[in-house]
Write an enzyme that holds these catalytic residues in place. Structure first.
Site, PDB file in Angstrom:
ATOM      1  N   LYS A  22       0.827  -1.210   0.000  1.00 22.39           N
ATOM      2  CA  LYS A  22       0.000   0.000   0.000  1.00 22.39           C
ATOM      3  C   LYS A  22       0.867   1.268   0.000  1.00 22.39           C
ATOM      4  O   LYS A  22       0.644   2.172  -0.812  1.00 22.39           O
ATOM      5  CB  LYS A  22      -0.896   0.004   1.235  1.00 22.39           C
ATOM      6  CG  LYS A  22      -1.487   1.354   1.543  1.00 22.39           C
ATOM      7  CD  LYS A  22      -2.077   1.391   2.952  1.00 22.39           C
ATOM      8  CE  LYS A  22      -2.435   2.783   3.381  1.00 22.39           C
ATOM      9  NZ  LYS A  22      -1.446   3.420   4.234  1.00 22.39           N
ATOM     10  N   ASN A  23       1.846   1.332   0.909  1.00 23.79           N
ATOM     11  CA  ASN A  23       2.567   2.599   1.033  1.00 23.79           C
ATOM     12  C   ASN A  23       3.560   2.839  -0.104  1.00 23.79           C
ATOM     13  O   ASN A  23       4.032   3.961  -0.287  1.00 23.79           O
ATOM     14  CB  ASN A  23       3.209   2.729   2.419  1.00 23.79           C
ATOM     15  CG  ASN A  23       2.137   2.984   3.477  1.00 23.79           C
ATOM     16  OD1 ASN A  23       1.010   3.382   3.149  1.00 23.79           O
ATOM     17  ND2 ASN A  23       2.469   2.752   4.734  1.00 23.79           N
ATOM     18  N   CYS A 120      -4.539   8.898   9.096  1.00 30.03           N
ATOM     19  CA  CYS A 120      -4.851   8.383  10.426  1.00 30.03           C
ATOM     20  C   CYS A 120      -4.582   9.441  11.481  1.00 30.03           C
ATOM     21  O   CYS A 120      -3.596  10.170  11.386  1.00 30.03           O
ATOM     22  CB  CYS A 120      -3.998   7.143  10.732  1.00 30.03           C
ATOM     23  SG  CYS A 120      -4.489   5.709   9.786  1.00 30.03           S
ATOM     24  N   ARG A 125       0.302  15.866  12.911  1.00 28.81           N
ATOM     25  CA  ARG A 125       1.130  15.271  11.849  1.00 28.81           C
ATOM     26  C   ARG A 125       1.701  16.415  11.008  1.00 28.81           C
ATOM     27  O   ARG A 125       1.150  16.764   9.966  1.00 28.81           O
ATOM     28  CB  ARG A 125       0.310  14.294  10.992  1.00 28.81           C
ATOM     29  CG  ARG A 125      -0.081  13.038  11.753  1.00 28.81           C
ATOM     30  CD  ARG A 125      -0.819  12.034  10.899  1.00 28.81           C
ATOM     31  NE  ARG A 125       0.062  11.298   9.998  1.00 28.81           N
ATOM     32  CZ  ARG A 125      -0.336  10.268   9.253  1.00 28.81           C
ATOM     33  NH1 ARG A 125      -1.586   9.853   9.319  1.00 28.81           N
ATOM     34  NH2 ARG A 125       0.497   9.659   8.448  1.00 28.81           N
ATOM     35  N   PRO A 126       2.817  17.009  11.456  1.00 31.47           N
ATOM     36  CA  PRO A 126       3.352  18.185  10.762  1.00 31.47           C
ATOM     37  C   PRO A 126       3.903  17.844   9.375  1.00 31.47           C
ATOM     38  O   PRO A 126       4.235  16.679   9.106  1.00 31.47           O
ATOM     39  CB  PRO A 126       4.487  18.658  11.686  1.00 31.47           C
ATOM     40  CG  PRO A 126       4.853  17.472  12.513  1.00 31.47           C
ATOM     41  CD  PRO A 126       3.651  16.590  12.595  1.00 31.47           C
ATOM     42  N   ILE A 127       4.024  18.854   8.521  1.00 33.70           N
ATOM     43  CA  ILE A 127       4.633  18.639   7.198  1.00 33.70           C
ATOM     44  C   ILE A 127       5.831  19.578   6.994  1.00 33.70           C
ATOM     45  O   ILE A 127       6.224  19.866   5.872  1.00 33.70           O
ATOM     46  CB  ILE A 127       3.606  18.785   6.040  1.00 33.70           C
ATOM     47  CG1 ILE A 127       2.998  20.189   6.003  1.00 33.70           C
ATOM     48  CG2 ILE A 127       2.523  17.734   6.117  1.00 33.70           C
ATOM     49  CD1 ILE A 127       2.326  20.499   4.662  1.00 33.70           C
ATOM     50  N   ASP A 128       6.392  20.042   8.115  1.00 34.38           N
ATOM     51  CA  ASP A 128       7.509  20.992   8.027  1.00 34.38           C
ATOM     52  C   ASP A 128       8.700  20.437   7.246  1.00 34.38           C
ATOM     53  O   ASP A 128       9.389  21.185   6.537  1.00 34.38           O
ATOM     54  CB  ASP A 128       7.946  21.434   9.433  1.00 34.38           C
ATOM     55  CG  ASP A 128       8.340  20.241  10.310  1.00 34.38           C
ATOM     56  OD1 ASP A 128       7.531  19.299  10.424  1.00 34.38           O
ATOM     57  OD2 ASP A 128       9.456  20.239  10.852  1.00 34.38           O
ATOM     58  N   GLN A 129       8.958  19.135   7.341  1.00 31.91           N
ATOM     59  CA  GLN A 129      10.120  18.568   6.636  1.00 31.91           C
ATOM     60  C   GLN A 129       9.876  18.479   5.123  1.00 31.91           C
ATOM     61  O   GLN A 129      10.811  18.573   4.333  1.00 31.91           O
ATOM     62  CB  GLN A 129      10.485  17.189   7.204  1.00 31.91           C
ATOM     63  CG  GLN A 129      10.882  17.226   8.665  1.00 31.91           C
ATOM     64  CD  GLN A 129      12.000  18.234   8.936  1.00 31.91           C
ATOM     65  OE1 GLN A 129      13.069  18.170   8.320  1.00 31.91           O
ATOM     66  NE2 GLN A 129      11.757  19.175   9.834  1.00 31.91           N
ATOM     67  N   ARG A 403      -9.172   0.421   3.602  1.00 34.24           N
ATOM     68  CA  ARG A 403      -8.276   1.369   2.936  1.00 34.24           C
ATOM     69  C   ARG A 403      -6.901   0.756   2.703  1.00 34.24           C
ATOM     70  O   ARG A 403      -6.158   1.229   1.850  1.00 34.24           O
ATOM     71  CB  ARG A 403      -8.146   2.639   3.777  1.00 34.24           C
ATOM     72  CG  ARG A 403      -9.323   3.530   3.569  1.00 34.24           C
ATOM     73  CD  ARG A 403      -9.354   4.683   4.514  1.00 34.24           C
ATOM     74  NE  ARG A 403     -10.380   5.591   4.038  1.00 34.24           N
ATOM     75  CZ  ARG A 403     -10.882   6.591   4.743  1.00 34.24           C
ATOM     76  NH1 ARG A 403     -10.445   6.851   5.927  1.00 34.24           N
ATOM     77  NH2 ARG A 403     -11.814   7.356   4.220  1.00 34.24           N
TER      78      ARG A 403
END
Ligand code: EPZ
Length: 435
Positions: A22-23, A120, A125-129, A403
């Site tokens: 999946k991933n 999930c 769940r940051p997206i800074d990176q 899913r």
């Protein structure tokens, strides 16, 4: 609303075929947006997350042809959209992997606009990176009002160097995709090393990219002018395989878990052996057998090659049936990822959660109850608990499980489990959560 009804106590026997990862699929489908030509993707899992992404790709103008249940041809040659239209926002907000479209659109068009991703609910769940990496490639990335806007100076990304402050699967993937056609060389340090990172690199390379080092903690990418079509077969799903291994360990029995890469399962196999479960590696399968009592152990989740956080709930269920005290420590997600423990307690589990650790006192036997799937892997864990428990377990909110697991009910039934998917009224409203 659909739920799974499980009559526990049946040992599992036979062979199960593991589907594509999946991933890896949810990274490779958006990455195909970078390709001018036909990408034939084989061993694609038939799950709702890939279905959602393929629908988004179709809406963007890709030609999507299903060849069979696990093979799709994706032709993005004529895609021109660099903005996700409002009709797609519901879908992009539902899944985590929608943020890979930002890297792909930026790489291909030099501009991208989409919603913030869903996924999930493990707390923040940051997206800074991701932003740090795309900025290092010369993009101006802004987030506001639940949207991400990004544009490359001069219309094309430029290679750059980035050191990730936190090992992040998603940031590694997004930067790899964007850098594949950036001008010049990109070096990404402290990257994730999960099998799906290597799979994405192999996919990009077979479409003409020059990505090296995937699987180590430094990835170097020499940007190419464009990517061409080709055929690519995805790796098997490490976590689906681990879930079935845990199911056999919990329910007892003997199962050949086929179409796997045993090396990817080493960290899981090792822990199962510590718990008195026999695991024998073949070339592309593992044999799992358990007929004696489980032994307690301690587990800490870590980025690959450590024990995967996506196996944490399934393993905790197993530890519930091991006499003695075990400790499960979550080392990837701050906030613990232990919401499902409240459900497990309804089945008689004896667990205390303190911050990032769950202290588990093994019980003789879990007992059936009505529980909900809090998210994808927590849902799989409830299924495993139901297989091991005495009596009837009903698992609600199975939409989360579907899913990420292709036909989990059919595969378990073929192994002798007494599990059925039934349509019954839901007792309370469901929450959103995926990937
Ligand atoms: C991926 O999520 C997976 N999802 C998750 O699997 C998995 O749990 C996770 O990797 C870790 O293995 C998909 O591949 C779609 P991360 P991702 O970025 O990429 C922090 C499943 O069940 N972080 O590796 O979102 C973050 O808060 C799903 O299949 C930052 O601080 O995870 C976390 O603590 C659930 N800043 C850690 O890094 C960032 O910019 C790892 O997150 C990004 C992440």
């Amino acid at each position: 609303m659909e739920k799974y009804v499980i009559h526990g106590g049946q040992p599992l026997h036979g062979q199960v075929e593991i589907s594509g990862a999946k991933n890896a699929a949810v990274a490779i489908i958006p990455a195909a947006l970078m390709v001018r030509g036909v990408c034939r993707l084989e061993n694609l899992p038939e799950i709702s997350d890939t279905d959602t992404l393929l629908r988004i790709m179709t809406f963007l103008g890709a030609r999507v042809t299903m060849i069979n249940r696990s093979t799709v041809e994706l032709d993005c040659t004529h895609v021109q959209m660099d903005t996700l239209p409002s009709q797609m926002w519901d879908m992009t907000r539902r899944i985590r992997a929608s943020y890979y479209l930002i890297g792909a659109m930026l790489g291909r068009f030099g501009r991208a606009r989409s919603t913030m991703p869903g996924g999930c609910n493990f707390g923040v769940r940051p997206i800074d990176q991701h932003i740090k990496g795309l900025t290092a490639l010369g993009a101006d990335v802004r987030t506001s009002g639940g949207f991400i806007n990004a544009s490359a100076a001069g219309g094309r990304l430029k290679g750059g160097s980035v050191y990730l402050d936190k090992v992040s699967v998603g940031a590694t993937i997004n930067i790899m995709i964007a850098a594949a056609t950036a001008e010049g060389r990109t070096v990404i340090e402290n990257v994730a090393r999960e099998p799906h990172i290597v799979d994405l690199a192999n996919f990009l390379n077979s479409m003409g990219a020059d990505v090296r080092g995937a699987g180590t903690d430094v990835i170097k990418i020499r940007g190419v002018k464009s990517l061409h079509g080709g055929t690519y077969a995805l790796i098997p799903d490490q976590i689906e395989a681990g879930t079935f291994m845990a199911a056999v360990a919990a329910a007892g029995g003997s199962v050949k878990v086929a179409n796997v890469i045993p090396k990817h399962l080493d960290c899981i196999s090792t822990k199962l052996r510590e718990m008195n479960v026999e695991v024998e590696d073949g070339d592309d399968y593992v044999l799992v057998r358990r007929d004696g009592p489980l032994h307690p152990t301690n587990v800490k989740t870590k980025p690959y090659p450590g024990f995967p956080t996506d196996m944490q709930p399934q393993m905790t269920v197993l530890l519930c049936s091991a006499p003695g005290v075990s400790v499960m420590t979550e080392g990837v997600w701050n906030g613990g990822r232990f919401k499902y423990v409240a459900e497990l307690k309804k089945m008689g589990a004896n667990i205390e959660v303190d911050d990032q650790s769950a202290f588990i006192q093994g019980v003789d036997r879990l007992t059936g109850a009505t529980v909900r799937a809090c998210d994808l892997r927590a849902g799989a864990a409830m299924v495993i608990a139901g297989l091991a428990a005495q009596g009837v377990t009903k698992v609600e909110d199975v939409v989360f499980i579907e899913r990420g697991y292709q036909d989990i009910v059919g595969k378990l039934r073929a192994l002798g489990a007494d599990i059925a998917c039934v349509d019954e009224p839901e007792e309370r409203p469901a929450e959103e959560s995926a990937g």
